[in-house]
Design a protein around this motif. Structure first.
Motif, PDB file in Angstrom:
ATOM      1  N   HIS A 197       1.261  -1.563   6.904  1.00  0.00           N
ATOM      2  CA  HIS A 197       2.269  -2.291   6.134  1.00  0.00           C
ATOM      3  C   HIS A 197       2.086  -3.802   6.287  1.00  0.00           C
TER       4      HIS A 197
ATOM      5  N   ARG B  94       7.863   2.689   1.581  1.00  0.00           N
ATOM      6  CA  ARG B  94       6.761   3.527   1.119  1.00  0.00           C
ATOM      7  C   ARG B  94       5.777   3.770   2.266  1.00  0.00           C
ATOM      8  N   LYS B  95       4.847   4.677   2.025  1.00  0.00           N
ATOM      9  CA  LYS B  95       3.758   4.850   2.973  1.00  0.00           C
ATOM     10  C   LYS B  95       2.889   3.607   2.966  1.00  0.00           C
TER      11      LYS B  95
END
Length: 425
Positions: free
Chosen positions: A247, A257-258
């Motif tokens: 991230h 989100r992933k």
């Protein structure tokens, strides 16, 4: 019984005495602590004979270097995470580390993490493998967990944290060979693919796989500096790695989100790694038509670079995205599947192209030593790899049968036998 007087013993000798509690005691020298102070193990048993037996066992462990060292005892969970993050991570490839990390996080720690490492038994691991399969894991997944445990606990034994490697004694489940034999693509299928790839970007990428058997990572990691079109060969010395992201968004404002879909994602892995084996670092000859394809591809890429202008990502990769930069292995895989469908060729793995190239080299009568170099097989494993990758087509078997018939029965009699068999049919 009166307590025996303790006598002063030389350094390194075990002190044995009968205590006021009615039990036999011993203090066994086991080495030194991290700060250099002597370390002695205190043990107690109800009889002198039992104590002598335990002293003998500890002294043997000490002399062999397999005794438990002083300090906080390792649980399996604590050791596995220490091993995978602080020991293995710095000495293995990214892909190998990923396999270790998944096995530790998903299977080993939840399954056997609470055990003390010096008390782990082979039966604990065998029970884990059975539970994994009962819960839907394939035998190959249990094997991966087994190999990871064997490596991790082997390191623990070498460092004296456990007396034995429980995983080395455990029996993993049997992995059955696939029932379906890999069938390489025929010359006609390769020609159908050739007609289709000529309509696409990066057309030479697929012919490198089908004609020379280059692995996906080798092809996507290929740079122009590795290609000599004048001398008609290329050098393989690096592999493209699968991207891994983390991230990039702020912790106070997570994207939810992933990591791979984070708008501000960051690349957490290098693009390529050098080929680690000597056999993998090799020169491969280029057939004339492939040289022509690569020359045309270089010209197309130069035009794409000029058209893209400032949007072009300079990288020197032979095969790139439309705006430069390395191709993603995942995108490459899906392009292969689409190519098969558009060419009307049966579905298959991208790695089946490597089987195809190896088989064609065999059919052409290329010596084994040359096949090994082109395919990048180590000398110690080349015979096993040839057995896996070289497939004998039905047409070749029929040709051998025909030659045997002519050699044994003679050409004229062979023809009579064939005719009689046809009449019976």
């Amino acid at each position: 019984m009166a307590e025996k007087k303790r006598t002063r013993r030389a350094n390194g000798e075990t002190a044995v005495y009968f205590g006021k509690d009615g039990r036999w005691h011993a203090r066994v020298p086991m080495g030194y602590k991290d700060n250099g102070e002597p370390y002695r193990r205190h043990i107690t048993r109800p009889t002198e004979d039992l104590l002598a037996e335990e002293v003998k066992r500890l002294e043997k462990q000490r002399d062999q270097g397999t005794a438990q060292q002083p300090g906080k005892l390792w649980t399996v969970e604590r050791w596995l995470w220490h091993w995978v993050e602080n020991i293995a991570k710095d000495v293995v490839s990214e892909n190998t580390y990923d396999g270790y990390e998944v096995a530790v996080r998903v299977h080993l720690v939840p399954g056997i993490g609470k055990h003390r490492i010096d008390r782990l038994e082979p039966e604990h691991l065998e029970s884990l493998y059975r539970r994994m399969q009962k819960n839907g894991s394939k035998p190959a997944t249990a094997h991966q967990a087994h190999r990871t445990a064997r490596t991790a606990f082997g390191e623990a034994v070498r460092r004296g944290h456990a007396a034995k490697n429980a995983a080395a004694l455990a029996k993993p489940p049997r992995v059955e060979e696939p029932e379906k034999e890999i069938e390489p693509y025929s010359v006609e299928e390769v020609q159908s693919l050739l007609l289709e790839v000529n309509k696409r970007r990066n057309s030479a990428r697929w012919m490198l796989a089908l004609a020379l058997g280059l692995r996906q990572g080798e092809t996507l990691g290929l740079r122009w500096v590795d290609v000599d079109l004048d001398q008609e060969y290329l050098k393989l010395r690096r592999n493209r790695l699968r991207p891994k992201y983390e991230h990039g968004c702020k912790e106070a404002e997570p994207c939810g989100r992933k990591a791979g879909y984070c708008p501000d994602r960051k690349q957490a892995r290098r693009e390529t790694k050098n080929t680690k084996s000597r056999a993998g670092r090799r020169a491969v000859p280029l057939p004339g038509p492939l040289v022509v394809m690569l020359r045309a591809h270089r010209e197309v890429q130069a035009r794409e670079r000029k058209t893209a202008g400032n949007l072009w990502t300079e990288s020197d990769y032979v095969f790139t995205k439309p705006l430069g930069g390395p191709l993603s292995p995942n995108t490459d895989y899906h392009d292969w599947k689409k190519l098969l469908g558009d060419a009307g060729v049966r579905d298959g793995r991208l790695h089946d192209a490597r089987h195809t190239a190896a088989t064609v080299l065999m059919l052409l009568g290329v010596p084994d030593r040359v096949i090994d170099q082109i395919m990048g097989w180590e000398a110690g494993t080349s015979a096993r790899m040839r057995a896996r990758y070289l497939h004998v087509p039905d047409a070749m078997l029929k040709d051998v049968a025909r030659k045997l018939a002519e050699a044994i029965w003679g050409p004229s009699l062979n023809g009579t036998v064939d005719k009689d068999q046809n009449n019976e049919g």
